[in-house]
Enzyme design. Structure first.
Site, PDB file in Angstrom:
ATOM      1  N   SER A   1      46.443  -4.936  21.142  1.00 50.18           N
ATOM      2  CA  SER A   1      46.772  -4.953  22.430  1.00 50.18           C
ATOM      3  C   SER A   1      47.182  -3.956  22.878  1.00 50.18           C
ATOM      4  O   SER A   1      47.780  -2.830  23.968  1.00 50.18           O
ATOM      5  CB  SER A   1      48.345  -6.065  22.137  1.00 50.18           C
ATOM      6  OG  SER A   1      47.792  -7.186  22.189  1.00 50.18           O
TER       7      SER A   1
ATOM      8  N   ASP B   1      47.026   7.621  12.741  1.00 53.99           N
ATOM      9  CA  ASP B   1      48.617   7.962  12.680  1.00 53.99           C
ATOM     10  C   ASP B   1      48.517   7.668  11.318  1.00 53.99           C
ATOM     11  O   ASP B   1      49.067   8.162  10.001  1.00 53.99           O
ATOM     12  CB  ASP B   1      49.645   7.786  13.522  1.00 53.99           C
ATOM     13  CG  ASP B   1      49.638   6.639  14.036  1.00 53.99           C
ATOM     14  OD1 ASP B   1      48.763   5.826  13.835  1.00 53.99           O
ATOM     15  OD2 ASP B   1      51.063   5.841  14.034  1.00 53.99           O
TER      16      ASP B   1
ATOM     17  N   GLY C   1      -0.766 -32.790   6.799  1.00 57.38           N
ATOM     18  CA  GLY C   1      -0.099 -32.757   5.151  1.00 57.38           C
ATOM     19  C   GLY C   1      -0.526 -30.921   5.152  1.00 57.38           C
ATOM     20  O   GLY C   1      -1.223 -29.733   6.358  1.00 57.38           O
TER      21      GLY C   1
ATOM     22  N   SER D   1      -1.392 -27.504   3.424  1.00 56.07           N
ATOM     23  CA  SER D   1      -2.976 -26.727   2.981  1.00 56.07           C
ATOM     24  C   SER D   1      -2.852 -26.947   1.124  1.00 56.07           C
ATOM     25  O   SER D   1      -2.044 -26.503   0.395  1.00 56.07           O
ATOM     26  CB  SER D   1      -3.330 -25.362   3.482  1.00 56.07           C
ATOM     27  OG  SER D   1      -4.030 -24.453   2.716  1.00 56.07           O
TER      28      SER D   1
ATOM     29  N   SER E   1      -2.341 -29.493  11.011  1.00 49.66           N
ATOM     30  CA  SER E   1      -1.708 -29.032  12.332  1.00 49.66           C
ATOM     31  C   SER E   1      -0.016 -30.015  12.104  1.00 49.66           C
ATOM     32  O   SER E   1       0.268 -31.005  12.134  1.00 49.66           O
ATOM     33  CB  SER E   1      -1.989 -30.826  12.403  1.00 49.66           C
ATOM     34  OG  SER E   1      -2.255 -32.096  11.404  1.00 49.66           O
TER      35      SER E   1
END
Lengths: 264, 637
Positions: free
Chosen positions: B36, B163, B473, B475, B547
């Site tokens: 701010s 500062d 499933g 490999s 798949s």
């Protein structure tokens, strides 16, 4: 695509979203510069049509020029026009300062009109740069059953995804002009040749920057007598737009309280 | 009444001819890092404060017994001023010689993330503030991460309170090095890192005398160097349909062009319905003197178009040119930030809003929760409020969308829970296929010929019904081994049976396909269709393919109909990897094979398979016995 094209396109997008997602919506017409631009943007969005009612919530204390303007253009622009009256001053919160209390009449009138017509939502032409609590508004702003604004817990709003799902009974304010500034409004009014109430132009060294009820709205010192001169003036002024609106300045949180209670 | 119509004069003054550029900057930072004060200083030093505002802030500060508090410039709400905390995002306007600015204040407090996101999403660039004294905080990293996720690519960093740090270059350098390294790790290159003192006005508007060692721009100069967000006219067309209007005799398709260009005469396609037509007109309404009906338009504009033929198009579809159409998929990967009060969990359903599209989606998996401070991830299976995560979402129908990196506007979405926006995210199609080709029927004028032999007649002669036993499933789970052994057992029992095996099919039918996500989808689509033909011929087809995607298997199920039986050949990755009959896991681990299912690409296990065969815990013979019993029960007549 220049700045006005960008602003216009965003407003059109907002209009189309609200019209598609919300049943029973109407537009508030305060007759001022902003709501005239809003009508223009609706006609752009719907290709010449304004496919919902346009409502003036009348305090019966406006300037005669404003009523003349309304009666002429409601007809000329082919609007589905509705006029609703505000209740007497006695029906408002008597702890509010006098001018704010007068403004609160409009809030009451608005609530009654919404109830009478069963509107689920209203388009309102407020802008973020007008006033600090409006700067925190959302484009789609849900209100409680009594019209109140829960500013401490507003919905997230990003990527043009607005809150469009509501529990029954929620009322929504839609703000198509939220991202515009005062100077943009005048630039667009000039570009599109939108009719304007002459009170905005300087007469005897004074002009109105913002129009409200005649008893609580004061003119500012200005020599700007046409739109290009107004734009020049706004480029350099350090006077805030609503400085002539008495209700904003009566106490630190007067306007915040009005808005929390359902004022625009 | 002529006065009321006082139209503007015809001459165009400079004020109107020179429309000033508008830039939206979001300011973010940890609470108390001086956001701010910096905004206040920016306004004060550029002479942008409205009359009386300084005095009003002073009065509000005195009333609360605090020294002059710049935060009151932005904190409009009574509650914000009383608690000294920014709750909601706000905006304020100022201008430099270069252009106009909207400054968007975003709350730094973690609790108000939804308001920070709301503010940040409206901006073209960001100014991030770090306290030189406190250094890089968790919130500083989090904000940087979120800004990047939101798609903000121009970021300047102000190291504030120099500062208090004695204007020490070493302190600044340390912070710069640390924060640059973090930003680099998330793919951000900050444009500027600037040492400032908001309180004293160093390097805000005027260059700092106390820090002459710094040679870069001031904050204002840095902001002026950013470019405002211009829509991408050079990318392919994306026009999401917002509505269809029939106010008069015109049937107008309304929407805003997110990217690219459109012109009268263009052939366009609507996804995912995949209907196509030509643009007949671009409609308009204007009171600008001399305005003409446009024949083309481009990104950024809200338009209304009419088409040369009456096709049914609805809100939520995306119009594009045919050869650059969006992805069509029912599953995608996303990086999300969660704002919901309830945590996100696997299996939960939400309403997805993507552009103008709305669809039901389910959380298929939560891949990881990301700790934004060190980018580590945890395996926790739910996403709490204010967390960032990577997830996979699945829809019940085909969606048209894009990857965020290619098309930001059609590659991001929000999720709605009950009535509220509960999160937002960006899409990645990495590892998932564009299913457009798989669902697009190219042939026209096709009529099915009717067979004169019924399915019942074939089943009566063969002694069993035709069908598809779809093995899926990982490999190495044992699909091929089981399939071949089952084929032998069933053949011996008198079944007409044949195995379609992955490697075998790729030698012929699918020899032209690669292992890209799209080609893998096509591979499965063809096998699904062939298996369905076997079924209709009265044969029992056994397919042995990994798949991995549900969408692909669903299409195979649709092709085969009632005779489709999904059989999940189950074994975990560790078991499969230890078997590794073809040495594929080793190659995947070394990076030689990319997109390897289970290692570097997803495997979507069946939700409700007809049969689960667990090869990790059951012997081959027992598995076979169970399969044979199943087949005899389901297919024998």
């Amino acid at each position: 695509m220049d700045r006005l094209d960008q602003l216009e396109s965003q407003s059109i997008y907002i209009f189309r979203e609200a019209f598609n997602r919300i049943e029973n919506i109407a537009m508030l017409w305060s007759l001022g510069k902003d709501s005239n631009v809003m009508i223009w943007l609706a006609r752009k969005a719907f290709l010449g049509h304004v496919p919902f009612p346009v409502m003036h919530v009348d305090t019966e204390r406006k300037f005669p020029e404003m009523y003349e303007f309304r009666d002429r253009y409601a007809d000329e622009w082919g609007l589905n026009f509705i006029r609703e009256l505000c209740p007497p001053l006695e029906s408002t919160d008597d702890t509010l300062p006098p001018a704010a209390r007068s403004a609160a009449r409009k809030t009451e009138g608005l609530k009654l009109a919404i109830k009478k017509h069963g509107f689920n939502a209203l388009f309102a032409g407020i802008r973020r740069d007008e006033e600090a609590t409006r700067a925190k508004e959302r484009v789609f702003s849900p209100r409680g059953l009594a019209g109140q604004w829960d500013f401490k817990d507003q919905p997230p709003e990003f990527w043009d995804q607005y809150k469009t799902d509501f529990p029954p009974g929620t009322h929504i304010r839609v703000h198509p002009l939220l991202h515009w500034t005062e100077i943009d409004i005048w630039l667009y009014t000039q570009r599109e040749q939108i009719p304007t109430i002459p009170l905005y132009f300087s007469k005897d060294g004074l002009r109105y920057r913002s129009l409200g009820d005649k008893d609580i709205t004061n003119p500012v010192k200005s020599l700007a007598s046409n739109i290009p001169e107004i734009i020049e003036e706004l480029r350099t002024t350090k006077v805030s737009e609503r400085s002539g609106r008495a209700m904003d300045h009566e106490s630190e949180d007067a306007f915040e309280r009005l808005r929390a209670d359902g004022y625009l | 009444m002529t006065d009321a119509t006082l139209l503007a004069t015809a001459d165009t003054p400079d004020a109107i001819a020179n429309l000033r550029d508008l830039m939206r900057i979001v300011i973010v930072g940890h609470v108390d890092h001086g956001k701010s004060t910096l905004v206040g200083r920016l306004f004060h030093d550029t002479g942008s404060l409205p009359d009386g505002r300084y005095e009003a802030i002073k009065a509000q500060s005195d009333k609360r017994g605090v020294t002059f508090e710049w935060a009151f410039l932005m904190d409009a709400l009574q509650a914000e001023r009383d608690q000294g905390i920014t709750i909601d995002t706000s905006q304020i306007w100022f201008k430099t010689e270069e252009r106009d600015y909207t400054i968007i204040d975003a709350p730094g407090h973690k609790e108000f993330l939804k308001n920070m996101i709301t503010g940040a999403a409206q901006s073209d660039a960001a100014l991030l503030i770090i306290d030189a004294h406190e250094g890089v905080q968790e919130q500083s990293k989090r904000h940087g991460y979120l800004l990047h996720l939101m798609g903000i690519r121009q970021i300047a960093v102000a190291v504030n309170k120099m500062d208090l740090a004695g204007y020490d270059q070493k302190k600044f350098d340390a912070i710069e090095t640390e924060y640059r390294a973090y930003l680099k790790s998330i793919g951000v290159t900050p444009t500027f890192i600037i040492p400032v003192s908001a309180r004293e006005g160093d390097n805000i508007v005027t260059p700092s005398k106390a820090m002459s060692w710094y040679k870069g721009p001031t904050v204002v100069k840095a902001l002026d160097s950013f470019v405002s967000g211009t829509p991408t006219t050079e990318s392919p067309l994306r026009l999401p349909v917002q509505d269809v209007y029939k106010f008069d005799q015109r049937r107008i398709i309304a929407g805003r062009i997110d990217s690219g260009r459109i012109a009268v005469g263009d052939q366009i396609i609507f996804s995912p319905s995949n209907k196509s037509a030509r643009v007949k007109t671009i409609e308009y309404w204007s009171t600008i003197p001399g305005a003409k009906q446009p024949t083309e338009s481009e990104a950024g504009y809200s338009v209304g178009i009419t088409l040369d033929e009456q096709i049914f198009v609805e809100r939520g579809e995306i119009a594009s040119h045919i050869d650059t159409a969006p992805v069509e998929t029912d599953v995608f990967r996303a990086r999300i930030f969660w704002l919901g009060h309830e945590p996100m969990t696997v299996g939960k359903a939400y309403k997805l809003k993507l552009g103008t599209l709305e669809a039901q989606v389910t959380v298929q998996s939560i891949e990881r929760i990301i700790d934004t401070s060190d980018l580590s991830s945890t395996g926790i299976q739910q996403v709490e409020r204010n967390q960032v995560a990577e997830i996979v979402l699945r829809a019940r129908r085909m969606l048209a969308l894009d990857s965020f990196v290619d098309y930001p506007a059609t590659g991001r979405f929000v999720l709605v829970e009950k009535f509220d926006i509960a999160g937002g995210g960006i899409i990645s199609m990495e590892g998932y296929a564009d299913q457009r080709d798989a669902i697009t029927a190219r042939g026209t004028n096709i009529t099915r010929a009717a067979h004169t032999i019924t399915n019942e007649a074939r089943a009566f002669r063969n002694g069993h019904k035709g069908g598809v036993l779809w093995f899926t499933g990982l490999s190495g789970a044992g699909k091929s081994t089981l399939a071949m052994a089952l084929e032998k057992r069933l053949f011996d029992k008198g079944f007409n049976v044949y195995v379609l095996d992955g490697d075998n099919v790729r030698h012929g039918l699918n020899a032209n396909l690669s292992f890209s996500p799209e080609d893998r989808a096509e591979n499965i689509r063809r096998v699904g269709e062939v298996a369905a033909l076997f079924e209709r011929a009265g044969t029992l087809a056994i397919t042995a393919f990994i798949s991995p995607y549900r969408s692909d298997r669903d299409r195979a199920r649709e092709a085969a109909g009632d005779g489709f039986h999904e059989i999940y050949v189950k074994a975990d990755v560790a078991t499969c990897e230890s078997r590794d009959p073809k040495g594929l896991y080793a190659k995947a681990r070394s990076g030689e094979i990319k997109d390897f299912t289970g290692i570097s690409a997803p495997y979507e296990a069946p939700e409700s398979p007809h049969l689960v065969i667990d090869t990790a815990t059951t012997s081959l013979d027992d598995c076979l016995d169970e399969l044979v019993r199943y087949v005899e029960a389901k297919f024998k007549v």
